[in-house]
Scaffold this motif. Structure first.
Motif, short mmCIF file in Angstrom:
data_model
loop_
_atom_site.label_atom_id
_atom_site.label_comp_id
_atom_site.label_asym_id
_atom_site.label_seq_id
_atom_site.Cartn_x
_atom_site.Cartn_y
_atom_site.Cartn_z
N PRO A 68 0.95 -1.29 0.05
CA PRO A 68 0.17 -0.01 -0.07
C PRO A 68 0.79 1.23 0.04
O PRO A 68 0.25 2.24 -0.20
N VAL B 95 2.18 3.44 -9.70
CA VAL B 95 1.30 2.41 -10.04
C VAL B 95 0.87 2.57 -11.76
O VAL B 95 0.69 3.54 -11.92
N PHE C 236 -4.13 1.44 -1.83
CA PHE C 236 -2.87 2.16 -1.87
C PHE C 236 -2.99 3.56 -1.12
O PHE C 236 -3.95 4.33 -1.79
N ILE D 210 0.07 6.91 -3.38
CA ILE D 210 0.22 6.95 -4.99
C ILE D 210 0.55 8.25 -5.21
O ILE D 210 -0.18 9.25 -5.17
N HIS E 177 -7.24 9.90 -4.29
CA HIS E 177 -5.92 10.05 -3.95
C HIS E 177 -5.30 11.29 -4.36
O HIS E 177 -5.07 11.85 -4.96
#
Length: 394
Positions: free
Chosen positions: A63, A68, A164, A167, A277
């Motif tokens: 994570p 990615v 995640f 990121i 995110h």
């Protein structure tokens, strides 16, 4: 009686044997920072999902990955995911509906995700929901918001990426470009977005002749460049009259509008990921054909979070603002590597409200939009006569 309490001196106590090389788990000797460096080099979300189930340590480290890459294997529509592929789907136009993007080699691939926008269904009450979907990566997480289609489990990217937490660089790659074109036709675009379109560059050609194909016809062609600039000797830099009468201009307008529609549809679908995110510094949505690239940097991502996008009332995509465009055209353009572009066209696009802030024909901005050899094509075209166009919001 006393003898029974005496210790048995014949019994020997052996210490545990020391660990040897074959007993050592060398991964346990690596620091977390080095493992994260390796995971960031891997990037691919499916591979990271497999690594996640290797050990508890890997499960805790994955994570924290910052880089990615989500590669989409195939495309299915919402109708295919829920009711199966019906005969009515065959009648859809090239921009019929927003589609779901999914992982999974079992689902039959669909050639174009470019079935983004188009004619409305005959039933006014029917509507197709829009979302990106990716197949189960095997980690068993995210049972909610899951769909089953053809034996493959599908998740939205928000579900796939939800674990995640840090990121910074995200790349999503579609299986193919949205715009269905002939094999020998060139069409590439790059668009930058904040809460709306910042800029877009489109490069097209009616046909591409590669070096091996053009070598045999060099001696017989009167249009192969002879002046060292990649243009034919009889080209004075102006668009020929036939360009307006034979449908050439109309075709370029269709290319431009189609590229803008594809870019705005991609941008619209990214909203949930950007909202979820907040550590993102860069987001790129491209395709395996390298037909189109949508880019957002840290400032543009933050702009979208602060200022929500304006959606088109006609379809599920971001509203394209009123535009100023500059067009460059060459009937024949030979690139340094020998590739010949017939009917080469470059279009640089900015919102009308930005026209006074930065010159659209900035050569470095236009040329940097494409990888070689097409960066050279953009630089060569940008030196030619410029034609200005305007387009209303849509």
């Amino acid at each position: 009686m006393m003898s029974s309490l005496r210790p048995d001196l014949t019994t020997k106590i052996y210490p545990e044997p020391p660990y040897t090389a074959e007993h050592v788990d060398h991964f346990d000797l690596l620091p977390d920072s080095l493992l994260l460096l390796i995971f960031n080099k891997i990037g691919d979300v499916k591979a990271l999902g497999r690594c996640c189930v290797v050990s508890k340590r890997f499960h805790n480290l994955i994570p924290q990955v910052e880089n990615v890459v989500v590669r989409v294997d195939c495309v299915i529509s919402d109708d295919d995911a829920t009711a199966g592929a019906g005969a009515s789907d065959k009648s859809r136009g090239p921009f019929s509906s927003l589609v779901r993007l999914v992982f999974g080699g079992i689902v039959k691939p669909i050639q174009a995700i470019g079935q983004f926008l188009g004619p409305k269904r005959s039933s006014p009450s029917s509507s197709t929901s829009s979302a990106l979907s990716v197949g189960n990566n095997g980690d068993g997480d995210g049972d909610e918001d899951v769909e089953q289609s053809g034996g493959v489990t599908h998740h939205s990217p928000t579900q796939v990426l939800k674990n995640f937490c840090d990121i910074k660089f995200l790349k999503i790659e579609l299986p193919t470009g949205e715009l269905g074109i002939e094999d020998d036709v060139l069409l590439k675009w790059r668009a930058d977005f904040g809460s709306t379109l910042d800029n877009c560059v489109m490069l097209g050609a009616s046909s591409v002749i590669h070096r091996q194909n053009s070598a045999s016809s060099e001696n017989n062609s009167d249009t192969v460049c002879g002046n060292g600039n990649g243009i034919s000797n009889d080209d004075n830099g102006s668009i020929p009259e036939s360009f307006y009468t034979n449908g050439g201009l109309k075709l370029r307008v269709v290319w431009t509008i189609s590229s803008l529609i594809a870019a705005s549809a991609r941008h619209y679908l990214l909203q949930p990921i950007i909202s979820e995110h907040k550590t993102l510094d860069s987001l790129v949505l491209t395709d395996a054909d390298r037909q189109g690239v949508l880019c957002m940097n840290k400032e543009q991502l933050e702009e979208l979070r602060v200022k929500p996008l304006s959606a088109s009332s006609a379809s599920k995509r971001t509203l394209v603002p009123a535009l100023n465009m500059k067009l460059w055209y060459a009937p024949h353009l030979e690139l340094p590597n020998g590739t010949v572009l017939k009917g080469a066209t470059l279009v640089a696009i900015r919102p009308s409200e930005q026209s006074g802030q930065k010159e659209v024909c900035d050569g470095s901005w236009v040329a940097s939009a494409f990888e070689e050899p097409y960066g050279s094509a953009a630089r060569m075209l940008a030196k030619r006569r410029t034609y200005c166009l305007e387009m209303n919001s849509f």
